[in-house]
Write a protein that holds these residues in place. Structure first.
Motif, PDB file in Angstrom:
ATOM      1  N   ARG A  54       0.851  -1.184   0.000  1.00 14.71           N
ATOM      2  CA  ARG A  54       0.000   0.000   0.000  1.00 14.71           C
ATOM      3  C   ARG A  54       0.890   1.239   0.000  1.00 14.71           C
ATOM      4  O   ARG A  54       1.645   1.473   0.931  1.00 14.71           O
ATOM      5  CB  ARG A  54      -0.902  -0.017   1.222  1.00 14.71           C
ATOM      6  N   LEU A  55       0.788   2.028  -1.063  1.00 14.76           N
ATOM      7  CA  LEU A  55       1.595   3.234  -1.211  1.00 14.76           C
ATOM      8  C   LEU A  55       0.811   4.469  -0.793  1.00 14.76           C
ATOM      9  O   LEU A  55      -0.406   4.537  -0.986  1.00 14.76           O
ATOM     10  CB  LEU A  55       2.037   3.407  -2.665  1.00 14.76           C
ATOM     11  N   VAL A  56       1.514   5.447  -0.261  1.00 10.16           N
ATOM     12  CA  VAL A  56       0.953   6.756   0.021  1.00 10.16           C
ATOM     13  C   VAL A  56       1.977   7.797  -0.409  1.00 10.16           C
ATOM     14  O   VAL A  56       3.144   7.485  -0.648  1.00 10.16           O
ATOM     15  CB  VAL A  56       0.629   6.963   1.522  1.00 10.16           C
ATOM     16  N   THR A  57       1.515   9.014  -0.513  1.00 14.61           N
ATOM     17  CA  THR A  57       2.408  10.140  -0.708  1.00 14.61           C
ATOM     18  C   THR A  57       2.265  11.001   0.536  1.00 14.61           C
ATOM     19  O   THR A  57       1.157  11.232   1.006  1.00 14.61           O
ATOM     20  CB  THR A  57       2.019  10.944  -1.961  1.00 14.61           C
ATOM     21  N   TYR A  58       3.388  11.455   1.070  1.00 12.88           N
ATOM     22  CA  TYR A  58       3.329  12.282   2.274  1.00 12.88           C
ATOM     23  C   TYR A  58       4.259  13.474   2.121  1.00 12.88           C
ATOM     24  O   TYR A  58       5.184  13.475   1.310  1.00 12.88           O
ATOM     25  CB  TYR A  58       3.664  11.461   3.522  1.00 12.88           C
ATOM     26  N   ASP A  59       3.996  14.495   2.917  1.00 12.01           N
ATOM     27  CA  ASP A  59       4.780  15.726   2.888  1.00 12.01           C
ATOM     28  C   ASP A  59       5.979  15.582   3.813  1.00 12.01           C
ATOM     29  O   ASP A  59       5.835  15.287   4.998  1.00 12.01           O
ATOM     30  CB  ASP A  59       3.890  16.878   3.354  1.00 12.01           C
ATOM     31  N   PHE A  60       7.166  15.769   3.250  1.00 14.17           N
ATOM     32  CA  PHE A  60       8.388  15.767   4.045  1.00 14.17           C
ATOM     33  C   PHE A  60       9.136  17.048   3.739  1.00 14.17           C
ATOM     34  O   PHE A  60       9.648  17.212   2.630  1.00 14.17           O
ATOM     35  CB  PHE A  60       9.249  14.543   3.718  1.00 14.17           C
ATOM     36  N   GLU A  61       9.127  17.972   4.684  1.00 18.58           N
ATOM     37  CA  GLU A  61       9.818  19.253   4.535  1.00 18.58           C
ATOM     38  C   GLU A  61       9.429  19.980   3.250  1.00 18.58           C
ATOM     39  O   GLU A  61      10.266  20.489   2.522  1.00 18.58           O
ATOM     40  CB  GLU A  61      11.327  19.055   4.637  1.00 18.58           C
ATOM     41  N   SER A  76       8.981   8.734  -5.740  1.00 19.01           N
ATOM     42  CA  SER A  76       7.766   8.939  -6.535  1.00 19.01           C
ATOM     43  C   SER A  76       6.899   7.674  -6.566  1.00 19.01           C
ATOM     44  O   SER A  76       7.350   6.621  -7.018  1.00 19.01           O
ATOM     45  CB  SER A  76       8.149   9.317  -7.973  1.00 19.01           C
ATOM     46  N   SER A  77       5.661   7.791  -6.100  1.00 18.34           N
ATOM     47  CA  SER A  77       4.739   6.649  -6.146  1.00 18.34           C
ATOM     48  C   SER A  77       4.523   6.176  -7.578  1.00 18.34           C
ATOM     49  O   SER A  77       4.425   4.982  -7.836  1.00 18.34           O
ATOM     50  CB  SER A  77       3.386   7.026  -5.523  1.00 18.34           C
ATOM     51  N   ARG A  78       4.471   7.125  -8.504  1.00 20.25           N
ATOM     52  CA  ARG A  78       4.260   6.760  -9.914  1.00 20.25           C
ATOM     53  C   ARG A  78       5.405   5.895 -10.410  1.00 20.25           C
ATOM     54  O   ARG A  78       5.191   4.904 -11.117  1.00 20.25           O
ATOM     55  CB  ARG A  78       4.128   8.023 -10.760  1.00 20.25           C
ATOM     56  N   GLN A  79       6.626   6.225 -10.029  1.00 21.63           N
ATOM     57  CA  GLN A  79       7.781   5.441 -10.458  1.00 21.63           C
ATOM     58  C   GLN A  79       7.794   4.063  -9.796  1.00 21.63           C
ATOM     59  O   GLN A  79       8.186   3.073 -10.411  1.00 21.63           O
ATOM     60  CB  GLN A  79       9.074   6.188 -10.143  1.00 21.63           C
ATOM     61  N   GLY A  91      -0.677  13.275   0.999  1.00 19.57           N
ATOM     62  CA  GLY A  91      -0.903  14.022  -0.230  1.00 19.57           C
ATOM     63  C   GLY A  91      -1.713  13.205  -1.218  1.00 19.57           C
ATOM     64  O   GLY A  91      -2.201  12.117  -0.904  1.00 19.57           O
ATOM     65  N   PRO A  92      -1.844  13.704  -2.435  1.00 15.98           N
ATOM     66  CA  PRO A  92      -2.532  12.932  -3.467  1.00 15.98           C
ATOM     67  C   PRO A  92      -1.743  11.653  -3.746  1.00 15.98           C
ATOM     68  O   PRO A  92      -0.509  11.672  -3.708  1.00 15.98           O
ATOM     69  CB  PRO A  92      -2.547  13.855  -4.680  1.00 15.98           C
ATOM     70  N   PRO A  93      -2.415  10.546  -4.009  1.00 18.43           N
ATOM     71  CA  PRO A  93      -1.701   9.287  -4.238  1.00 18.43           C
ATOM     72  C   PRO A  93      -0.613   9.390  -5.310  1.00 18.43           C
ATOM     73  O   PRO A  93       0.471   8.865  -5.152  1.00 18.43           O
ATOM     74  CB  PRO A  93      -2.803   8.317  -4.657  1.00 18.43           C
ATOM     75  N   ILE A  94      -0.927  10.071  -6.391  1.00 20.03           N
ATOM     76  CA  ILE A  94       0.061  10.301  -7.462  1.00 20.03           C
ATOM     77  C   ILE A  94       0.140  11.825  -7.645  1.00 20.03           C
ATOM     78  O   ILE A  94      -0.657  12.411  -8.360  1.00 20.03           O
ATOM     79  CB  ILE A  94      -0.367   9.629  -8.795  1.00 20.03           C
ATOM     80  N   PRO A  95       1.111  12.488  -6.994  1.00 23.46           N
ATOM     81  CA  PRO A  95       1.163  13.949  -7.073  1.00 23.46           C
ATOM     82  C   PRO A  95       1.763  14.487  -8.370  1.00 23.46           C
ATOM     83  O   PRO A  95       1.699  15.676  -8.627  1.00 23.46           O
ATOM     84  CB  PRO A  95       2.052  14.329  -5.888  1.00 23.46           C
ATOM     85  N   ASP A  96       2.326  13.601  -9.183  1.00 21.67           N
ATOM     86  CA  ASP A  96       3.005  14.033 -10.403  1.00 21.67           C
ATOM     87  C   ASP A  96       2.512  13.276 -11.630  1.00 21.67           C
ATOM     88  O   ASP A  96       3.307  12.723 -12.382  1.00 21.67           O
ATOM     89  CB  ASP A  96       4.517  13.856 -10.250  1.00 21.67           C
ATOM     90  N   PRO A  97       1.183  13.244 -11.861  1.00 20.85           N
ATOM     91  CA  PRO A  97       0.700  12.494 -13.023  1.00 20.85           C
ATOM     92  C   PRO A  97       1.171  13.135 -14.321  1.00 20.85           C
ATOM     93  O   PRO A  97       1.399  14.347 -14.386  1.00 20.85           O
ATOM     94  CB  PRO A  97      -0.820  12.586 -12.902  1.00 20.85           C
ATOM     95  N   GLU A  98       1.345  12.301 -15.324  1.00 20.93           N
ATOM     96  CA  GLU A  98       1.739  12.834 -16.630  1.00 20.93           C
ATOM     97  C   GLU A  98       0.606  13.656 -17.227  1.00 20.93           C
ATOM     98  O   GLU A  98       0.832  14.665 -17.859  1.00 20.93           O
ATOM     99  CB  GLU A  98       2.129  11.695 -17.560  1.00 20.93           C
TER     100      GLU A  98
END
Length: 160
Positions: free
Chosen positions: A2-9, A42-45, A81-88
């Motif tokens: 299970r992946l998440v995106t989180y804010d780090f600094e 990157s979750s996308r990667q 954050g959003p699950p994929i913060p950097d979608p193409e």
């Protein structure tokens, strides 16, 4: 896994959820001695990595989670954050069901209505949605919507 995106600094990073904790994916990749050809922040990667690499990453994350190492956080201590913060790209489908079209005062379209959104439209699960003052006259509380963005890779070939 299970992946998440989180804010780090102030930067989005990929994390792996293990028993209520978030393990930094880059820390897990370093622990697993995975090569540098994938951006493990990157979750996308990570989604695009091989199954073997993903398995090694999850194994290392489980080991780190049990050791309270650097890069392990309690879920409640981070901003998700959003699950994929950097979608193409983000492609949306409008008026995609009859009642939505009727509610908006339109006839149901004969062909799909597609439109794009930009990355700055993405929010995390606890972030506030911001509505510009100039748009408020058209938007009522009853017309608010939530859209789900999902990476195309999660859908099987053929879209079924």
């Amino acid at each position: 896994m299970r992946l998440v995106t989180y804010d780090f600094e102030g930067m989005w990073r990929a994390g792996i959820v293990i028993e209520g904790r978030i393990v930094d994916a880059a820390s897990a990749a370093e622990s697993a001695k995975l090569s540098g050809e994938t951006d493990w922040t990157s979750s996308r990667q990570i989604i695009q990595a091989t199954a073997v690499s993903q398995s090694d990453l999850e194994t290392a994350a489980r080991q780190l989670a049990s050791s309270n190492a650097y890069g392990v956080y309690q879920m409640e201590d981070v901003r998700l954050g959003p699950p994929i913060p950097d979608p193409e790209k983000i492609i949306c489908l409008g008026l995609n069901y009859r009642s939505h079209a009727e509610e908006a005062g339109f006839e149901a379209p004969k062909v799909p209505i597609l439109f794009a959104k930009y990355r700055n439209a993405l929010n995390g699960p606890t972030d506030q949605s911001v509505c510009r003052r100039s748009a408020r006259r058209w938007i009522t509380r009853e017309s608010w919507q939530l859209s789900l963005a999902a990476p195309a890779r999660i859908f099987p070939r053929g879209g079924r």
